[in-house]
Design a protein around this motif. Structure first.
Motif, PDB file in Angstrom:
ATOM      1  N   VAL A 186       1.424 -30.807  38.489  1.00 59.82           N
ATOM      2  CA  VAL A 186       2.737 -30.679  37.859  1.00 59.82           C
ATOM      3  C   VAL A 186       2.694 -29.452  36.955  1.00 59.82           C
ATOM      4  O   VAL A 186       1.630 -28.885  36.706  1.00 59.82           O
ATOM      5  N   ASP A 187       3.852 -29.054  36.471  1.00 59.14           N
ATOM      6  CA  ASP A 187       3.906 -27.836  35.657  1.00 59.14           C
ATOM      7  C   ASP A 187       3.449 -28.070  34.221  1.00 59.14           C
ATOM      8  O   ASP A 187       2.823 -27.212  33.618  1.00 59.14           O
ATOM      9  N   ALA A 188       3.789 -29.239  33.680  1.00 57.06           N
ATOM     10  CA  ALA A 188       3.415 -29.531  32.288  1.00 57.06           C
ATOM     11  C   ALA A 188       3.434 -31.035  32.065  1.00 57.06           C
ATOM     12  O   ALA A 188       4.156 -31.779  32.732  1.00 57.06           O
ATOM     13  N   ILE A 189       2.634 -31.468  31.108  1.00 60.29           N
ATOM     14  CA  ILE A 189       2.631 -32.863  30.673  1.00 60.29           C
ATOM     15  C   ILE A 189       2.763 -32.870  29.156  1.00 60.29           C
ATOM     16  O   ILE A 189       2.032 -32.172  28.453  1.00 60.29           O
ATOM     17  N   ASP A 228      -1.492 -27.180  34.192  1.00 66.33           N
ATOM     18  CA  ASP A 228      -2.035 -26.064  33.428  1.00 66.33           C
ATOM     19  C   ASP A 228      -1.614 -26.146  31.959  1.00 66.33           C
ATOM     20  O   ASP A 228      -2.285 -25.614  31.080  1.00 66.33           O
ATOM     21  N   THR A 229      -0.480 -26.811  31.696  1.00 69.97           N
ATOM     22  CA  THR A 229       0.044 -26.909  30.343  1.00 69.97           C
ATOM     23  C   THR A 229       0.087 -28.364  29.897  1.00 69.97           C
ATOM     24  O   THR A 229       0.748 -29.197  30.525  1.00 69.97           O
ATOM     25  N   ILE A 230      -0.640 -28.666  28.839  1.00 70.79           N
ATOM     26  CA  ILE A 230      -0.588 -29.980  28.213  1.00 70.79           C
ATOM     27  C   ILE A 230      -0.037 -29.788  26.802  1.00 70.79           C
ATOM     28  O   ILE A 230      -0.598 -29.035  26.004  1.00 70.79           O
ATOM     29  N   ILE A 231       1.064 -30.436  26.496  1.00 70.14           N
ATOM     30  CA  ILE A 231       1.691 -30.313  25.179  1.00 70.14           C
ATOM     31  C   ILE A 231       1.438 -31.599  24.410  1.00 70.14           C
ATOM     32  O   ILE A 231       1.969 -32.661  24.772  1.00 70.14           O
ATOM     33  N   ASN A 232       0.633 -31.512  23.373  1.00 70.66           N
ATOM     34  CA  ASN A 232       0.345 -32.674  22.538  1.00 70.66           C
ATOM     35  C   ASN A 232       1.332 -32.674  21.372  1.00 70.66           C
ATOM     36  O   ASN A 232       1.236 -31.864  20.456  1.00 70.66           O
ATOM     37  N   ALA A 233       2.284 -33.598  21.413  1.00 71.69           N
ATOM     38  CA  ALA A 233       3.333 -33.639  20.392  1.00 71.69           C
ATOM     39  C   ALA A 233       2.841 -34.233  19.080  1.00 71.69           C
ATOM     40  O   ALA A 233       3.539 -34.149  18.069  1.00 71.69           O
ATOM     41  N   GLU A 234       1.666 -34.848  19.106  1.00 76.47           N
ATOM     42  CA  GLU A 234       1.043 -35.396  17.892  1.00 76.47           C
ATOM     43  C   GLU A 234       1.998 -36.322  17.128  1.00 76.47           C
ATOM     44  O   GLU A 234       2.103 -36.273  15.904  1.00 76.47           O
ATOM     45  N   GLY A 235       2.727 -37.140  17.859  1.00 80.73           N
ATOM     46  CA  GLY A 235       3.586 -38.141  17.254  1.00 80.73           C
ATOM     47  C   GLY A 235       4.967 -37.674  16.858  1.00 80.73           C
ATOM     48  O   GLY A 235       5.779 -38.469  16.351  1.00 80.73           O
ATOM     49  N   LEU A 236       5.274 -36.393  17.055  1.00 79.57           N
ATOM     50  CA  LEU A 236       6.586 -35.876  16.683  1.00 79.57           C
ATOM     51  C   LEU A 236       7.686 -36.451  17.583  1.00 79.57           C
ATOM     52  O   LEU A 236       7.429 -36.886  18.703  1.00 79.57           O
ATOM     53  N   THR A 237       8.898 -36.386  17.090  1.00 75.38           N
ATOM     54  CA  THR A 237      10.051 -36.932  17.812  1.00 75.38           C
ATOM     55  C   THR A 237      10.596 -35.927  18.822  1.00 75.38           C
ATOM     56  O   THR A 237      10.738 -34.739  18.519  1.00 75.38           O
ATOM     57  N   ILE A 238      10.884 -36.443  20.014  1.00 78.66           N
ATOM     58  CA  ILE A 238      11.488 -35.639  21.079  1.00 78.66           C
ATOM     59  C   ILE A 238      12.814 -36.284  21.469  1.00 78.66           C
ATOM     60  O   ILE A 238      12.901 -37.496  21.678  1.00 78.66           O
ATOM     61  N   LEU A 239      13.839 -35.449  21.558  1.00 83.22           N
ATOM     62  CA  LEU A 239      15.163 -35.882  21.985  1.00 83.22           C
ATOM     63  C   LEU A 239      15.569 -35.110  23.237  1.00 83.22           C
ATOM     64  O   LEU A 239      15.073 -33.996  23.476  1.00 83.22           O
ATOM     65  N   PRO A 240      16.485 -35.660  24.032  1.00 79.57           N
ATOM     66  CA  PRO A 240      17.078 -34.833  25.095  1.00 79.57           C
ATOM     67  C   PRO A 240      17.702 -33.594  24.468  1.00 79.57           C
ATOM     68  O   PRO A 240      18.124 -33.618  23.301  1.00 79.57           O
TER      69      PRO A 240
END
Length: 546
Positions: free
Chosen positions: A23-26, A68-80
């Protein structure tokens, strides 16, 4: 027997060790509000080809896919990705090259800003926007006497915050040959004591603007890209552009330019375009049909039933409470609105009409009802729906309300003076409108208001200004819940654009538009929401902020 079994075991082991899908990113370790169901949340998602590919736990997705890209949000909030259901995207960009008059505290403050701008830029024509006499101690409309003395030869046109009035000096008025006898349908040239004051209301603005130098293509590109930068910084990934203030803007050519910039990759912003409802535009787009790409959607026409409440241009059924000889102005004729509604009803296009006053809302709602004749799911919209008569709320059962919550908190200081203590109860009635239709689309109307959608969220919920006035909120019974406010800026806003199948929630198959913010706006104290910072905005899975 052993010789037959061994190859089978070998093949089984080999097949279990095949490579994981790419996949492109997780995105992992996030506090994700998916908007799939009420308060539905997730921890991680995978992105492929610009769309959400899978939702699961962080461990599951990392075990299941390679990226290739793993984004660790470290618990931050994600919205649409947030959707502004009513704004003026191009106008915002153009404003960056004008005098910024937002927040002026007096007439003198406005004049000083114009002088400072002229000193810095020395332009042959001066345009500005953002003044609001209701914020000044002297709340009367300004007079051009001082402006004429300071700029006898340089045309100056200063547009009110709502775009429905302009303050011009004589040099600007001369561009349109404006005199005390000038008239125009749907507008007013203000005259006092037999003299021009420099105030042009609604369509009268065109008398000058029709003769104002137009932006060239290079300037339009700069304006569009400037607006994009501001919107991405505020977490907006789709804008419903409610069109230009002045309908003489060549909107067909502007939309073609937007399409070309999106195709070249320069303009990443997704835009839902409301085409001004002129005969030229109606003929062109009804013949051409809907234009739809992943980034551009042209399927609605924008009409103006009246002006704005702040400049007393909103069309009322009874006189203004603070000016008994004034009812407001019909910016477009009712016949034009009715005839256009009949034409649009026979197409798949949407009709969106600016209606502020109770008379404007009443007339448009009835025109919609007659044109639609029971046709279902047309999603025709009333833009603003600001003052509604009690008996007219029922018509919003099939007409979608598109409102801007910060208008309530900007206007609350003087709105009752305009409409009186009875009519005010049908004004800014967002909860009541939501209950009638079942959905409500939220926008900012920038640059009339600030761009930040978190101010929209705050105003919708608490109905106070940033100083916590008034105590308990302005007509708090019409406040929205946090989830209703968030839906109004995501899935319901997408629905209002016929785009709920492709955006507005974090869902497998939808466009990977999302934002990472520095706090959980669904849980922090509501007073903390306006301070929200957007850490990153993603469009199609690609980051947009450096």
């Amino acid at each position: 027997m052993k010789k037959l079994i061994l190859p089978f075991i070998f093949l089984s082991i080999f097949s279990c060790q095949k490579e994981k899908p790419q996949v492109d990113a997780i995105v992992i370790n996030a506090n994700i509000y998916t908007l799939l169901d009420e308060f539905d949340k997730a921890e991680a998602f995978a992105i492929k080809d610009g769309r959400f590919f899978d939702l699961a736990s962080s461990n599951e997705l990392q075990e299941k896919y390679t990226a290739d890209t793993i984004i660790n949000a470290e618990g931050l909030t994600i919205l649409p990705g947030l959707i502004d259901a009513h704004a003026h995207f191009l106008t915002l960009g153009q404003l960056q090259k004008q005098v910024n008059l937002i927040g002026t505290t007096s007439f003198d403050d406005m004049i000083m800003r114009v002088l400072d701008f002229h000193k810095e830029h020395n332009m042959p024509f001066i345009k500005g926007r953002g003044w609001d006499q209701n914020d000044w101690e002297d709340k009367n409309m300004p007079d051009k006497t001082i402006l004429d003395k300071l700029f006898p030869n340089t045309p100056v046109a200063l547009t009110r915050i709502d775009g429905h009035a302009s303050f011009c000096n004589q040099a600007a008025l001369d561009l349109g040959n404006v005199t005390i006898n000038s008239t125009i349908e749907g507008g007013e040239v203000e005259v006092k004591d037999g003299k021009l004051t420099g105030i042009l209301l609604d369509n009268a603005e065109q008398l000058v603007m029709n003769n104002w130098p137009e932006f060239n293509q290079e300037q339009l590109v700069e304006a569009l890209l400037a607006a994009q930068k501001i919107c991405f910084e505020n977490g907006l990934t789709t804008i419903s552009d409610a069109g230009p203030d002045i309908f003489t803007t060549p909107w067909i050519e502007t939309i073609d330019l937007i399409d070309s910039l999106q195709k070249s990759g320069d303009l990443k912003m997704r835009l839902y375009m409301m085409v001004p409802g002129t005969e030229t535009n109606l003929n062109h787009y009804l013949n051409k049909g809907i234009t739809k790409t992943d980034r551009l959607n042209v399927r609605s026409f924008k009409f103006y039933a009246d002006g704005a409440l702040g400049s007393r241009g909103a069309l009322l059924r009874e006189p203004y409470s603070d000016k008994q000889d004034t009812y407001g102005l019909p910016v477009m004729s009712l016949n034009h609105i009715k005839n256009s509604a009949s034409r649009i009803a026979d197409s798949q296009f949407q009709m969106n009409t600016h209606a502020i006053g109770d008379s404007a809302n009443h007339q448009v709602l009835l025109a919609y009802k007659d044109a639609l004749l029971g046709k279902q799911d047309r999603r025709w919209r009333i833009e603003h729906a600001q003052v509604v008569s009690p008996e007219d709320f029922q018509y919003f059962d099939h007409i979608l309300p598109s409102v801007q919550p910060t208008h309530a908190t900007s206007d609350m200081y003087w709105a009752e003076d305009r409409v009186g203590e009875e009519r005010i109860h049908g004004a800014y009635a967002y909860k009541k409108l939501l209950e009638q239709y079942g959905k409500i689309a939220l926008g900012t109307d920038f640059p009339v208001e600030q761009v930040s959608p978190f101010l929209t969220f705050y105003a919708a919920v608490v109905r106070q200004d940033l100083e916590h006035y008034p105590e308990g909120g302005f007509q708090s019974e019409n406040g929205l819940t946090r989830m209703e406010a968030l839906k109004g800026m995501t899935i319901w806003a997408a629905y209002s654009n016929f785009e709920e199948e492709e955006k507005g929630s974090i869902e497998v198959g939808k466009l990977a538009d999302f934002i990472i913010i520095d706090r959980d706006i669904m849980k922090v104290p509501i007073d903390d929401v306006p301070n929200t910072k957007v850490l990153q905005t993603y469009v199609g899975g690609e980051p947009q902020l450096n």
